[in-house]
Design a protein around this motif. Sequence first.
Motif, short mmCIF file in Angstrom:
data_model
loop_
_atom_site.label_atom_id
_atom_site.label_comp_id
_atom_site.label_asym_id
_atom_site.label_seq_id
_atom_site.Cartn_x
_atom_site.Cartn_y
_atom_site.Cartn_z
N ALA A 18 29.42 14.03 35.40
CA ALA A 18 29.19 13.76 33.98
C ALA A 18 30.47 13.43 33.21
CB ALA A 18 28.49 14.94 33.34
N MET A 19 31.63 13.59 33.80
CA MET A 19 32.88 13.30 33.09
C MET A 19 32.86 11.89 32.50
SD MET A 19 36.06 15.06 35.15
CE MET A 19 35.75 14.21 36.68
N GLY A 20 33.17 11.81 31.22
CA GLY A 20 33.14 10.52 30.53
C GLY A 20 31.89 10.32 29.70
N CYS A 21 30.93 11.27 29.80
CA CYS A 21 29.66 11.08 29.10
C CYS A 21 29.79 11.26 27.59
CB CYS A 21 28.60 12.04 29.65
SG CYS A 21 28.88 13.78 29.24
N ASN A 22 30.89 11.84 27.11
CA ASN A 22 31.04 12.05 25.67
C ASN A 22 31.58 10.82 24.94
OD1 ASN A 22 33.55 12.28 26.84
ND2 ASN A 22 34.25 13.95 25.50
N SER A 23 31.76 9.72 25.68
CA SER A 23 32.12 8.45 25.05
C SER A 23 30.84 7.77 24.55
CB SER A 23 32.82 7.53 26.05
OG SER A 23 34.03 8.10 26.50
N ASP A 24 31.01 6.80 23.68
CA ASP A 24 29.86 6.03 23.19
C ASP A 24 30.19 4.54 23.29
OD1 ASP A 24 27.49 5.25 22.07
OD2 ASP A 24 28.07 5.72 19.99
N PRO A 25 29.58 3.83 24.26
CA PRO A 25 28.59 4.30 25.23
C PRO A 25 29.23 5.18 26.31
CG PRO A 25 29.17 2.05 25.70
CD PRO A 25 29.87 2.40 24.41
N PRO A 26 28.40 5.91 27.07
CA PRO A 26 28.95 6.81 28.09
C PRO A 26 29.74 6.04 29.15
CG PRO A 26 26.62 7.25 27.69
CD PRO A 26 26.93 5.97 27.00
N ARG A 27 30.82 6.68 29.62
CA ARG A 27 31.65 6.07 30.66
C ARG A 27 31.74 7.03 31.85
NH1 ARG A 27 33.66 1.50 29.61
NH2 ARG A 27 35.12 1.65 31.35
N ASP A 28 30.58 7.44 32.30
CA ASP A 28 30.49 8.35 33.44
C ASP A 28 30.06 7.60 34.69
OD1 ASP A 28 27.71 7.90 33.03
OD2 ASP A 28 27.61 9.62 31.69
N VAL A 29 29.89 8.31 35.79
CA VAL A 29 29.53 7.68 37.06
C VAL A 29 28.19 6.96 36.98
CG1 VAL A 29 28.90 8.15 39.47
CG2 VAL A 29 30.95 9.19 38.49
N ALA A 30 27.20 7.59 36.35
CA ALA A 30 25.88 6.96 36.26
C ALA A 30 25.95 5.61 35.56
CB ALA A 30 24.90 7.88 35.53
N HIS A 31 26.52 5.60 34.37
CA HIS A 31 26.47 4.40 33.53
C HIS A 31 27.47 3.33 33.95
CE1 HIS A 31 24.56 7.51 30.99
NE2 HIS A 31 23.83 6.50 30.54
N ILE A 32 28.59 3.72 34.54
CA ILE A 32 29.62 2.74 34.91
C ILE A 32 29.54 2.36 36.40
CG2 ILE A 32 32.09 2.30 35.05
CD1 ILE A 32 30.99 2.36 32.19
N GLN A 33 29.61 3.33 37.29
CA GLN A 33 29.60 3.02 38.72
C GLN A 33 28.25 2.48 39.18
OE1 GLN A 33 31.35 5.95 41.33
NE2 GLN A 33 30.07 5.35 43.06
N PHE A 34 27.16 3.14 38.74
CA PHE A 34 25.83 2.74 39.20
C PHE A 34 25.09 1.87 38.19
CE2 PHE A 34 26.54 6.66 41.70
CZ PHE A 34 26.44 6.08 42.97
N ARG A 35 25.65 1.70 37.01
CA ARG A 35 25.02 0.90 35.95
C ARG A 35 23.59 1.38 35.72
NH1 ARG A 35 25.39 -5.21 37.04
NH2 ARG A 35 25.08 -5.33 34.79
N SER A 36 23.46 2.70 35.63
CA SER A 36 22.14 3.33 35.54
C SER A 36 22.10 4.34 34.40
CB SER A 36 21.83 4.05 36.87
OG SER A 36 20.64 4.83 36.76
N ARG A 37 20.93 4.48 33.82
CA ARG A 37 20.69 5.60 32.91
C ARG A 37 20.54 6.87 33.73
NH1 ARG A 37 19.30 3.41 27.85
NH2 ARG A 37 18.72 1.21 28.02
#
Length: 280
Positions: free
Chosen positions: A194-213
Amino acid sequence: MRLFYSLVVTATSLFPNKAFARPVPGASSAVAFLTPFVLASRVHTGRSSPINMTGADPNSTASSGEGRSCNAGEPFIDLEYPGTAVERMHAVRARVAELAANNSLYGTWEEVRRQILWAGGLKDLPNAIPGQGYTGHSFNDFNHVDLTTMRDGSSNNTNDGQVKGIAIGNQLGPGIRFASMPELGPGGSWSTCAMGCNSDPPRDVAHIQFRSRIAFKLVWVPNDGYDTFVLIDDDGNELAKGKPVDGLPTIRERKLNYKLVQGSKYARAAEAIASNEVTE
């Protein structure tokens, strides 16, 4: 020339608020092209914000606001986060709703964690080799708390350095395929960082690496004992909460978990629960 089209609206226990539009087999190319624009360009998923979805080619480079042709049998694509396994995400949230309805998140932490894994479509594999399906760490620390459902074509995505604090590469594909339960639909599941999820938009593994919600995130509530958690969706809305006993992650991990989301949309539900406890 008259154009014929049909609407197929599916309302199942897994997809209570989703409207699916499919062109009639053999319909004209014009109808096939226009259907998603008129009927399915915006699909609302419960309380979460509307998601741009269509039966588009996931490799398309067009922007998320553009429509795509929708062919029968093809999966819906989230145009903003095209790596999302959309149907699997909804199946996961249906399982979370089941746990909430049955008050299944109030037992021992060991059992509650197994229930969370089950809801997320992950096998409980505490003895597997790390990187080859091991899920003993999932939801057991401050960071591996995002249940991400990614499409098969995205599961081998690696971190090119855009996700700060995560190893370059971060190849999770083999573990995802080994640990994911197939009955929840196409794609796979994983408890991503979850690291990076407090950015807007989130910059965590889900949203950046996998391009997924994310299907859900576990956040520990900042009450006196940090002894309650809440499961929230990609918009920060509460899906379920629990108060397990015995064998919880350490207080340090639970506090760090809340600190990870503090100041973001993902902290709202946990903070509201803590506030309500104070006033009761």
